[in-house]
Design a protein around this motif. Structure first.
Motif, PDB file in Angstrom:
ATOM      1  N   ILE A 178      50.108   9.604  -4.754  1.00 11.13           N
ATOM      2  CA  ILE A 178      49.213   9.232  -3.332  1.00 11.13           C
ATOM      3  C   ILE A 178      50.029  10.138  -2.890  1.00 11.13           C
ATOM      4  CG2 ILE A 178      49.113   8.086  -1.302  1.00 11.13           C
ATOM      5  CD1 ILE A 178      49.263   5.839  -3.526  1.00 11.13           C
ATOM      6  N   GLY A 179      49.071  11.527  -2.018  1.00 12.80           N
ATOM      7  CA  GLY A 179      48.711  12.441  -1.589  1.00 12.80           C
ATOM      8  C   GLY A 179      48.421  11.302   0.527  1.00 12.80           C
ATOM      9  N   PRO A 180      48.620  12.514   1.158  1.00 10.52           N
ATOM     10  CA  PRO A 180      47.793  12.357   2.155  1.00 10.52           C
ATOM     11  C   PRO A 180      46.603  11.516   2.979  1.00 10.52           C
ATOM     12  CG  PRO A 180      49.559  13.937   2.876  1.00 10.52           C
ATOM     13  CD  PRO A 180      49.811  13.548   1.493  1.00 10.52           C
ATOM     14  N   ASP A 181      46.013  12.115   1.866  1.00 11.22           N
ATOM     15  CA  ASP A 181      44.207  11.711   2.442  1.00 11.22           C
ATOM     16  C   ASP A 181      44.406  10.607   0.999  1.00 11.22           C
ATOM     17  OD1 ASP A 181      43.442  14.354   3.810  1.00 11.22           O
ATOM     18  OD2 ASP A 181      43.079  16.061   1.280  1.00 11.22           O
ATOM     19  N   GLU A 182      45.146  10.501  -0.174  1.00  6.89           N
ATOM     20  CA  GLU A 182      44.349   9.367  -0.414  1.00  6.89           C
ATOM     21  C   GLU A 182      45.060   7.951   0.163  1.00  6.89           C
ATOM     22  OE1 GLU A 182      44.132  13.233  -3.047  1.00  6.89           O
ATOM     23  OE2 GLU A 182      45.766  11.938  -2.234  1.00  6.89           O
ATOM     24  N   LEU A 183      46.175   8.192   1.033  1.00  8.07           N
ATOM     25  CA  LEU A 183      46.847   6.927   1.567  1.00  8.07           C
ATOM     26  C   LEU A 183      45.667   6.813   2.610  1.00  8.07           C
ATOM     27  CD1 LEU A 183      49.443   5.195   2.559  1.00  8.07           C
ATOM     28  CD2 LEU A 183      50.201   6.862   4.226  1.00  8.07           C
ATOM     29  N   GLU A 184      45.243   7.690   3.594  1.00  4.45           N
ATOM     30  CA  GLU A 184      44.450   7.457   4.126  1.00  4.45           C
ATOM     31  C   GLU A 184      43.180   6.859   4.175  1.00  4.45           C
ATOM     32  OE1 GLU A 184      42.380   9.580   7.955  1.00  4.45           O
ATOM     33  OE2 GLU A 184      43.307  10.856   7.293  1.00  4.45           O
ATOM     34  N   ALA A 185      41.616   7.162   2.806  1.00  2.00           N
ATOM     35  CA  ALA A 185      41.447   6.561   2.118  1.00  2.00           C
ATOM     36  C   ALA A 185      41.745   5.506   2.045  1.00  2.00           C
ATOM     37  CB  ALA A 185      40.239   7.424   1.336  1.00  2.00           C
ATOM     38  N   ILE A 186      42.691   5.095   1.555  1.00  4.68           N
ATOM     39  CA  ILE A 186      43.011   3.504   0.442  1.00  4.68           C
ATOM     40  C   ILE A 186      42.769   2.670   2.100  1.00  4.68           C
ATOM     41  CG2 ILE A 186      44.358   2.269  -1.196  1.00  4.68           C
ATOM     42  CD1 ILE A 186      44.473   4.919  -2.311  1.00  4.68           C
ATOM     43  N   ALA A 187      44.279   3.491   3.056  1.00  2.41           N
ATOM     44  CA  ALA A 187      44.149   1.884   4.308  1.00  2.41           C
ATOM     45  C   ALA A 187      43.064   2.543   4.745  1.00  2.41           C
ATOM     46  CB  ALA A 187      45.721   2.510   5.208  1.00  2.41           C
ATOM     47  N   ALA A 188      41.979   2.822   4.745  1.00  5.35           N
ATOM     48  CA  ALA A 188      41.391   2.909   5.948  1.00  5.35           C
ATOM     49  C   ALA A 188      40.458   1.863   4.645  1.00  5.35           C
ATOM     50  CB  ALA A 188      39.989   4.168   6.179  1.00  5.35           C
ATOM     51  N   GLN A 189      40.325   1.441   3.568  1.00 10.39           N
ATOM     52  CA  GLN A 189      39.277   0.785   3.000  1.00 10.39           C
ATOM     53  C   GLN A 189      40.041  -0.759   3.165  1.00 10.39           C
ATOM     54  OE1 GLN A 189      36.543   0.703   1.267  1.00 10.39           O
ATOM     55  NE2 GLN A 189      36.756  -1.656   0.381  1.00 10.39           N
ATOM     56  N   ALA A 190      41.463  -0.952   2.876  1.00 12.08           N
ATOM     57  CA  ALA A 190      41.761  -2.358   3.061  1.00 12.08           C
ATOM     58  C   ALA A 190      42.038  -2.563   4.327  1.00 12.08           C
ATOM     59  CB  ALA A 190      43.418  -1.822   2.738  1.00 12.08           C
ATOM     60  N   TYR A 191      41.730  -1.487   5.617  1.00  5.88           N
ATOM     61  CA  TYR A 191      41.471  -2.368   7.057  1.00  5.88           C
ATOM     62  C   TYR A 191      40.735  -3.071   7.108  1.00  5.88           C
ATOM     63  CZ  TYR A 191      46.594  -0.087   7.556  1.00  5.88           C
ATOM     64  OH  TYR A 191      47.952   0.280   7.114  1.00  5.88           O
ATOM     65  N   ALA A 192      39.338  -2.219   6.953  1.00  9.44           N
ATOM     66  CA  ALA A 192      37.880  -2.179   6.573  1.00  9.44           C
ATOM     67  C   ALA A 192      37.501  -4.181   6.037  1.00  9.44           C
ATOM     68  CB  ALA A 192      36.834  -1.472   6.077  1.00  9.44           C
ATOM     69  N   GLU A 193      38.388  -4.333   5.241  1.00  9.43           N
ATOM     70  CA  GLU A 193      38.092  -5.149   4.458  1.00  9.43           C
ATOM     71  C   GLU A 193      38.686  -6.783   4.935  1.00  9.43           C
ATOM     72  OE1 GLU A 193      39.239  -5.351  -0.113  1.00  9.43           O
ATOM     73  OE2 GLU A 193      37.759  -3.544  -0.771  1.00  9.43           O
ATOM     74  N   MET A 194      40.312  -6.264   5.731  1.00 13.31           N
ATOM     75  CA  MET A 194      41.032  -6.827   6.517  1.00 13.31           C
ATOM     76  C   MET A 194      39.798  -7.278   8.108  1.00 13.31           C
ATOM     77  SD  MET A 194      44.337  -5.119   6.523  1.00 13.31           S
ATOM     78  CE  MET A 194      45.467  -4.938   5.074  1.00 13.31           C
ATOM     79  N   LEU A 195      39.448  -6.671   8.885  1.00 13.83           N
ATOM     80  CA  LEU A 195      38.887  -7.073   9.103  1.00 13.83           C
ATOM     81  C   LEU A 195      37.511  -8.271   9.099  1.00 13.83           C
ATOM     82  CD1 LEU A 195      38.528  -3.844  11.445  1.00 13.83           C
ATOM     83  CD2 LEU A 195      38.739  -6.085  12.583  1.00 13.83           C
ATOM     84  N   ALA A 202      56.801  12.690   9.829  1.00 11.74           N
ATOM     85  CA  ALA A 202      55.480  11.229  10.345  1.00 11.74           C
ATOM     86  C   ALA A 202      54.048  11.802   9.819  1.00 11.74           C
ATOM     87  CB  ALA A 202      55.008  10.936  11.782  1.00 11.74           C
ATOM     88  N   GLU A 203      54.079  12.309   9.278  1.00  9.89           N
ATOM     89  CA  GLU A 203      52.262  12.965   8.828  1.00  9.89           C
ATOM     90  C   GLU A 203      52.152  11.090   7.668  1.00  9.89           C
ATOM     91  OE1 GLU A 203      49.214  14.810   6.554  1.00  9.89           O
ATOM     92  OE2 GLU A 203      50.869  15.288   7.639  1.00  9.89           O
ATOM     93  N   MET A 204      52.550  11.435   6.979  1.00 11.30           N
ATOM     94  CA  MET A 204      51.684   9.751   6.258  1.00 11.30           C
ATOM     95  C   MET A 204      52.047   8.056   7.417  1.00 11.30           C
ATOM     96  SD  MET A 204      51.308  10.695   3.460  1.00 11.30           S
ATOM     97  CE  MET A 204      51.342  10.238   1.238  1.00 11.30           C
ATOM     98  N   SER A 205      52.561   8.543   8.100  1.00  9.19           N
ATOM     99  CA  SER A 205      51.977   7.432   9.091  1.00  9.19           C
ATOM    100  C   SER A 205      51.211   8.056   9.884  1.00  9.19           C
ATOM    101  CB  SER A 205      53.899   7.280  10.597  1.00  9.19           C
ATOM    102  OG  SER A 205      55.163   7.189   9.196  1.00  9.19           O
ATOM    103  N   GLY A 206      51.338   8.997  10.276  1.00 10.56           N
ATOM    104  CA  GLY A 206      49.772   9.786  11.203  1.00 10.56           C
ATOM    105  C   GLY A 206      48.667   9.490  10.033  1.00 10.56           C
ATOM    106  N   ARG A 207      48.623   9.244   8.943  1.00  9.87           N
ATOM    107  CA  ARG A 207      47.363   8.999   8.219  1.00  9.87           C
ATOM    108  C   ARG A 207      47.191   7.268   8.431  1.00  9.87           C
ATOM    109  NH1 ARG A 207      45.121  12.524   6.062  1.00  9.87           N
ATOM    110  NH2 ARG A 207      45.927  14.870   5.887  1.00  9.87           N
ATOM    111  N   ILE A 208      48.411   6.197   8.857  1.00 12.64           N
ATOM    112  CA  ILE A 208      48.214   5.372   8.409  1.00 12.64           C
ATOM    113  C   ILE A 208      47.160   4.909  10.090  1.00 12.64           C
ATOM    114  CG2 ILE A 208      49.077   2.503   9.081  1.00 12.64           C
ATOM    115  CD1 ILE A 208      49.358   3.943   5.858  1.00 12.64           C
ATOM    116  N   ALA A 209      48.262   5.483  11.259  1.00 11.63           N
ATOM    117  CA  ALA A 209      47.330   4.834  12.026  1.00 11.63           C
ATOM    118  C   ALA A 209      45.648   5.903  12.330  1.00 11.63           C
ATOM    119  CB  ALA A 209      48.429   6.172  13.092  1.00 11.63           C
ATOM    120  N   ALA A 210      46.011   6.727  11.530  1.00 11.40           N
ATOM    121  CA  ALA A 210      44.387   7.795  11.454  1.00 11.40           C
ATOM    122  C   ALA A 210      43.349   6.590  10.942  1.00 11.40           C
ATOM    123  CB  ALA A 210      43.948   8.858  10.885  1.00 11.40           C
TER     124      ALA A 210
END
Length: 446
Positions: free
Chosen positions: A90-107, A133-141
């Motif tokens: 998993i790279g930064p782009d993949e982390l951000e994309a997967i996290a956004a999917q998870a967060y949308a489903e949580m909502l 904090a690159e990966m933390s930033g992707r979680i925040a994004a």
């Protein structure tokens, strides 16, 4: 902006004909017994959004991939090896994309804030990104793109086992030092959106020595402190071998555990540990779906609540994201253990009502953000679709019972800080977020 509900759950109980006034993302006024006025947005059933106190967002990308049995018996430890292989790519782009999917489903499921227990800090192989904090930033994004509230919990991880055992190769992306950890947290905090905050998360007693734990605690600076503990029997046995004490016993005896803390899982605890944990004021972070999926065991929730303990629920591995299912499985686990019904209810009260209120209060405490439809709180609100047959002719706590135990997916609209993120059960950016998620998985599984 004003929302009007035929009935809504307020801190003092259910009320009829409720007008919620919202300004600057917060609830600024509440009227009960009020008629709707021109311009009010009208709904049938209003609830406060639930906190999701424990998530590893990246694991949503591997949901369903660990359900084939290996050559021997499968358990948490064999599942962990598959997780290590997945996370390695998993790279930064993949982390951000997967996290956004998870967060949308949580909502969409009724969660409005997530505690992200974030330990994927470094590049594949353990190399450092230019920005620690690159990966933390992707979680925040990702949280900002989805519109969910975020309590980021950067993880301190230094060892592979009790007593300071060296980390394994597969853990290289997680590892940091106490000297670097404060900088990681500071830089992570700088990337957060409005209403978000960052605590800290020593991963576990396996991954941090006592001296390291003491060294990093000041970094919390009055914000939440989360830790995995006593999830597996092997962990308990290894802790006994290292210290002569069980994990929860050791933590409560050696660390300043108080209401800022959340002990995630705490599955395997003795009656004495259970009473001491309740007395500390710390929350127990329960993740029933993941704990069932991994075969962890069942937390003694009934006795803990009866002792005055605080609980919240989390989706952890995100193998399935459903607020009602976490609460339902929490109760059903108690029923299977006790061979009784309505175990977590008090005499003459609703099981769903107690589950929901406990998770709302304890989860809000654990994430450092008070929850509930009250003036001054963030306008994090969920409406249920009264046309769902399971909610027909229900009112008050019977609505919570029917949502948790009988309805399929009645969440209709969800507001975070007064902004509507879900309408008709669908996240407003579902298609775009899902397209990025699918593209990320295609790269990871190529």
């Amino acid at each position: 902006m004003t929302l009007w509900f035929e009935q809504a759950l307020l801190p003092g109980g259910w009320a009829s004909r409720v007008r919620l006034s919202i300004a600057n993302g917060r609830i600024c006024g509440i009227e009960t017994g009020a008629d709707a006025r021109p311009g009010d947005e009208r709904h049938a059933i209003g609830l406060p959004g639930l906190p999701n106190l424990h998530s590893h967002a990246f694991q949503r990308g591997m949901a369903g991939l660990a359900e084939a049995r290996g050559p021997g018996s499968d358990d948490f430890w064999s599942w962990r090896e598959l997780m290590y292989r997945f996370v390695a790519r998993i790279g930064p782009d993949e982390l951000e994309a997967i996290a956004a999917q998870a967060y949308a489903e949580m909502l969409e499921a009724g969660f409005t804030r997530v505690g992200e227990f974030h330990y994927l800090h470094h590049a594949p192989g353990g190399g450092r990104y230019g920005d620690i904090a690159e990966m933390s930033g992707r979680i925040a994004a990702a949280a900002q793109a989805a519109g969910i509230g975020l309590t980021l919990l950067p993880v301190f991880y230094a060892h592979s086992g009790f007593g300071g055992a060296p980390p394994g190769e597969a853990q290289a992306r997680f590892v940091t030092s106490p000297e670097v950890f404060g900088d990681l947290v500071d830089r992570s905090r700088a990337k957060l959106g409005d209403g978000d905050l960052a605590g800290i998360a020593p991963h576990s007693l396996r991954a941090a020595t006592p001296d390291e734990l003491r060294a990093i605690l000041p970094v919390a600076d009055g914000r939440p402190v989360h830790i995995h503990i006593a999830e597996q029997l092997r962990e308990v046995e290894d802790c006994l071998g290292w210290s002569g004490r069980r994990p929860v016993e050791w933590l409560l005896g050696e660390m300043p555990v108080d209401p800022d803390w959340c002990l995630v899982h705490a599955t395997h605890i003795t009656p004495g540990e259970r009473e001491a944990l309740a007395a500390s004021g710390a929350a127990a972070g329960l993740c029933p779906v993941t704990e069932a999926n991994l075969g962890d065991g069942i937390f003694p929730a009934a006795a803990f609540l009866d002792a005055g303990g605080r609980i919240g629920v989390g989706t952890d591995s995100n193998v399935r994201i459903d607020a009602a299912e976490e609460l339902r499985l929490l109760e059903y686990g108690q029923r299977l253990t006790a061979r009784a019904r309505n175990v977590l209810a008090q005499d003459g009260t609703s099981t769903g009502g107690r589950l929901f209120r406990a998770a709302l209060s304890g989860g809000g405490q654990a994430l450092g953000a008070p929850s509930g439809l009250a003036p001054g709180n963030w306008a994090d609100i969920v409406s249920l679709d009264a046309s769902d047959p399971a909610l027909a002719d229900r009112s008050g706590d019977a609505l919570l019972d029917s949502w948790i135990f009988a309805a399929r997916r009645p969440v209709d609209c969800v507001w975070r800080m007064g902004a509507k993120q879900v309408s008709g059960g669908r996240h407003r950016h579902r298609e775009a977020i899902e397209a990025r998620f699918r593209a990320a998985l295609a790269r990871l599984t190529a």
